[in-house]
Design an enzyme around this catalytic site. Structure first.
Site, PDB file in Angstrom:
ATOM      1  N   ALA A 103       6.670   8.058 -10.628  1.00 48.59           N
ATOM      2  CA  ALA A 103       7.694   9.110 -10.611  1.00 48.59           C
ATOM      3  C   ALA A 103       8.413   9.313  -9.363  1.00 48.59           C
ATOM      4  CB  ALA A 103       7.002  10.233 -11.134  1.00 48.59           C
TER       5      ALA A 103
ATOM      6  N   ARG B 202      12.464   6.436   1.166  1.00 44.90           N
ATOM      7  CA  ARG B 202      12.506   5.437   2.180  1.00 44.90           C
ATOM      8  C   ARG B 202      13.276   3.991   1.806  1.00 44.90           C
ATOM      9  NH1 ARG B 202       6.331   6.337   3.543  1.00 44.90           N
ATOM     10  NH2 ARG B 202       6.321   7.028   1.487  1.00 44.90           N
TER      11      ARG B 202
HETATM   12  C1  UD1 Z   1      -0.216   6.979  -1.295  1.00 43.01           C
HETATM   13  C2  UD1 Z   1      -1.839   7.660  -1.155  1.00 43.01           C
HETATM   14  C3  UD1 Z   1      -2.329   7.004   0.167  1.00 43.01           C
HETATM   15  C4  UD1 Z   1      -2.344   5.459   0.118  1.00 43.01           C
HETATM   16  C5  UD1 Z   1      -0.831   5.104  -0.256  1.00 43.01           C
HETATM   17  C6  UD1 Z   1      -1.008   3.432  -0.604  1.00 43.01           C
HETATM   18  C7  UD1 Z   1      -1.835  10.037  -2.095  1.00 43.01           C
HETATM   19  C8  UD1 Z   1      -1.692  11.421  -1.526  1.00 43.01           C
HETATM   20  N1  UD1 Z   1      -1.824   9.010  -0.869  1.00 43.01           N
HETATM   21  O1  UD1 Z   1       0.569   7.470  -0.382  1.00 43.01           O
HETATM   22  O2  UD1 Z   1      -3.586   7.437   0.645  1.00 43.01           O
HETATM   23  O3  UD1 Z   1      -2.759   4.829   1.546  1.00 43.01           O
HETATM   24  O4  UD1 Z   1      -0.330   5.592  -1.573  1.00 43.01           O
HETATM   25  O5  UD1 Z   1      -0.065   2.776  -0.804  1.00 43.01           O
HETATM   26  O6  UD1 Z   1      -2.152   9.337  -3.095  1.00 43.01           O
HETATM   27  N2  UD1 Z   1       4.156   9.694  -7.288  1.00 43.01           N
HETATM   28  C9  UD1 Z   1       4.259  10.094  -8.504  1.00 43.01           C
HETATM   29  N3  UD1 Z   1       4.630  11.538  -8.563  1.00 43.01           N
HETATM   30  C10 UD1 Z   1       4.429  12.342  -7.269  1.00 43.01           C
HETATM   31  C11 UD1 Z   1       4.185  11.510  -6.161  1.00 43.01           C
HETATM   32  C12 UD1 Z   1       4.147  10.142  -6.080  1.00 43.01           C
HETATM   33  O7  UD1 Z   1       4.579   9.654  -9.433  1.00 43.01           O
HETATM   34  O8  UD1 Z   1       4.593  13.210  -7.292  1.00 43.01           O
HETATM   35  C13 UD1 Z   1       4.195   8.036  -7.324  1.00 43.01           C
HETATM   36  C14 UD1 Z   1       5.306   7.282  -6.753  1.00 43.01           C
HETATM   37  O9  UD1 Z   1       6.256   6.955  -7.250  1.00 43.01           O
HETATM   38  C15 UD1 Z   1       4.286   6.144  -6.058  1.00 43.01           C
HETATM   39  C16 UD1 Z   1       2.898   6.531  -5.957  1.00 43.01           C
HETATM   40  O10 UD1 Z   1       2.761   7.621  -6.537  1.00 43.01           O
HETATM   41  O11 UD1 Z   1       4.769   5.032  -7.144  1.00 43.01           O
HETATM   42  C17 UD1 Z   1       2.624   6.723  -4.547  1.00 43.01           C
HETATM   43  O12 UD1 Z   1       3.315   7.857  -3.880  1.00 43.01           O
HETATM   44  P1  UD1 Z   1       3.931   7.737  -2.213  1.00 43.01           P
HETATM   45  O13 UD1 Z   1       4.757   8.779  -2.120  1.00 43.01           O
HETATM   46  O14 UD1 Z   1       4.390   6.141  -2.189  1.00 43.01           O
HETATM   47  O15 UD1 Z   1       2.338   7.827  -1.581  1.00 43.01           O
HETATM   48  P2  UD1 Z   1       2.135   7.266  -0.045  1.00 43.01           P
HETATM   49  O16 UD1 Z   1       2.572   8.062   0.820  1.00 43.01           O
HETATM   50  O17 UD1 Z   1       2.370   5.691  -0.087  1.00 43.01           O
HETATM   51 CA    CA Z   2       3.865   4.431  -1.434  1.00 43.33          CA
END
Ligand code: UD1
Ligand code: CA
Length: 461
Positions: free
Chosen positions: A13, A18
């Site tokens: 979602a 970036r």
């Molecule tokens: C996340 C992890 C981190 C891990 C990393 C690995 C958390 C808090 N952090 O960080 O520990 O090392 O992935 O790649 O989980 N997403 C949603 N809804 C939201 C937020 C995110 O669906 O409200 C989805 C994003 O689209 C993405 C995934 O969750 O596919 C991860 O989110 P992202 O913001 O990329 O997390 P990272 O900062 O990479």
């Molecule tokens: Ca990520």
């Protein structure tokens, strides 16, 4: 004990700021397939009861991109209207998951994860209610770090932005892939808050809650760290593309294919190549494609969704699309085989020849500068240089039927619909508009004349 149902939740979602893109991040592609597509296809290998995909940013575009996916009826699209964090995202999917299930949580931006690794995560559920996929990396910057106690038990995950200087030195990172028992996961998710640097509900906070409640936490590693490379930027997208490309080349080399430069071969999708085939540099092969043994593919060729039998030779700069090539076929250089081209054994297609929806029987030759479209060509027929099948009258396509042992002289036009029967000969430069009977010579060019006393014009002063 009865096997617990497996439910997979894929988080997709987020905005992917970036990436700096109008396209939702999860629709960016690696090896011609979207990031989410890679994760979905690996997930399907586990035969889950259901796949819940949490979507938000660009949700309509995401749903549309999967409309014709073979297993789309097994997806449950879950909308997360506000992106409040990964923990919040998983909570949106939970109501649709039965209490007794195992829940495998994946992120759509980690596309190279293998089904074997995911299976090990699910198996870990037999001894712990929570399993993490972690990796030890050289550069952990930006990722969640795994914290452990003095017995080496996992105690939690701390995000980059919340980590102390000391925690930032930890090299064990969270891949983002977590598996848990549904009932306990629900309890833990109810307890998480957003008191952190990003003001988000972190999924990763369930780990310390599980630890504090005395649960054993399993931490597994992937076979190779490349499986857990995440994509947050276009630079990381290119890095993953390189890793994927190299892994495919290695797979082929290990199965007996000679690859002249594994860094200059792109294999996308399902591509099977038999042993002792040689692939030169700058070749792109898109699946599903099947290539036999003893084949040589010269530099700068693109082969898409085609079948090449044994001992085919493809000369440089040739493009082959939705075509079938029999054994011993020889094509190029600079040939273009368009969809529906079927070449029987030992057919020869030379330079600057284009074929489309054309079947050529054994030993037929089209060596230079021709267009053969909507045509059938019999065995051992020779089509001279610059011959055109005029298949299109501006509104409809028509067929050209050429028998066996025919000789079509150079620079002839065959105006379809038209038939040239077995053994016929077409004189060079002819425009053929009617049936040519077997073994006859057809010739339609103007008779050569000579003008005596003719003077070339001279330039006006
Ligand atoms: C996340 C992890 C981190 C891990 C990393 C690995 C958390 C808090 N952090 O960080 O520990 O090392 O992935 O790649 O989980 N997403 C949603 N809804 C939201 C937020 C995110 O669906 O409200 C989805 C994003 O689209 C993405 C995934 O969750 O596919 C991860 O989110 P992202 O913001 O990329 O997390 P990272 O900062 O990479
Ligand atoms: Ca990520």
């Amino acid at each position: 004990m009865a096997q617990k149902p497996l439910h997979i939740v894929i988080l997709a979602a987020g905005k992917g700021s970036r990436m700096r893109s109008n396209l939702p991040k999860v629709l960016h592609q690696v090896a011609g397939k979207s990031l989410l597509g890679h994760v979905i296809d690996s997930s399907l290998e586990l035969k889950p009861s259901q796949i819940h995909v949490v979507i938000g940013h660009g949700k309509d575009q995401v749903i549309e991109a999967f409309e014709s996916h073979a297993s789309v009826d097994r997806f449950n699209w879950v909308e997360q209207t506000e992106q409040l964090g990964t923990g919040h995202a998983v909570s949106q999917a939970l109501p649709a998951i039965p209490e007794n299930a195992n829940v495998l949580m994946l992120t759509a931006d980690v596309p190279l994860i293998k089904a074997t690794t995911l299976r090990a995560m699910v198996e870990a559920m037999n001894s712990s209610p929570l399993a993490l996929l972690t990796a030890i990396v050289d550069d952990p910057f930006g990722l969640g770090r795994i914290t452990r106690d003095d017995t080496n038990a996992v105690t939690g995950i701390v995000e980059q932005k919340d980590a102390s200087v000391e925690q930032q030195r930890i090299q064990e990172i969270n891949s983002g892939i977590i598996c848990a028992h549904r009932d306990q996961l629900g309890d833990w998710l109810e307890q998480i808050d957003n008191n952190n640097a990003q003001k988000e509900f972190y999924l990763t906070d369930v780990v310390s809650l599980a630890y504090q409640a005395g649960n054993p936490i399993a931490a597994l590693h992937p076979q190779e760290n490349s499986e857990v490379n995440g994509i947050n930027s276009r630079v990381q997208l290119a890095e993953v593309e390189c890793l994927y490309r190299y892994a495919q080349a290695v797979r082929l080399m290990e199965s007996g294919v000679t690859v002249l430069d594994p860094h200059r071969l792109d294999i996308r999708g399902d591509v099977e190549i038999a042993q002792d085939t040689i692939i030169d540099v700058n070749v792109v092969i898109q699946g599903p494609t099947k290539i036999g043994s003893g084949v040589y593919i010269a530099p700068n060729c693109v082969i898409t969704e085609s079948v090449l039998a044994d001992n085919v030779t493809v000369h440089p700069n040739t493009v082959i699309e939705h075509s079938e090539l029999g054994s011993g076929v020889n094509v190029g250089p600079f040939a273009r085989l368009r969809p529906g081209t079927k070449l029987a054994q030992d057919v020869k297609i030379g330079n600057f020849v284009e074929t489309k929806n054309a079947q050529l029987d054994e030993g037929a030759k089209v060596n230079h500068l021709s267009y053969v479209g909507d045509a059938t060509v019999g065995s051992n027929t020779n089509i001279g240089a610059g011959v055109i099948t005029c298949n299109y009258d501006g509104a409809n396509k028509h067929k050209t039927t050429i028998g066996k042992d025919v000789f079509v002289g150079s620079d002839s036009q065959l105006v379809a619909p038209v038939e040239i029967k077995d053994g016929a000969t077409i004189g060079a430069g002819s425009t053929i508009t009617a049936t040519v009977e077997a073994n006859k010579l057809a010739i339609s060019r103007g008779k050569q004349r000579q003008i005596d006393g003719w003077k070339r014009p001279t330039k006006a002063r």
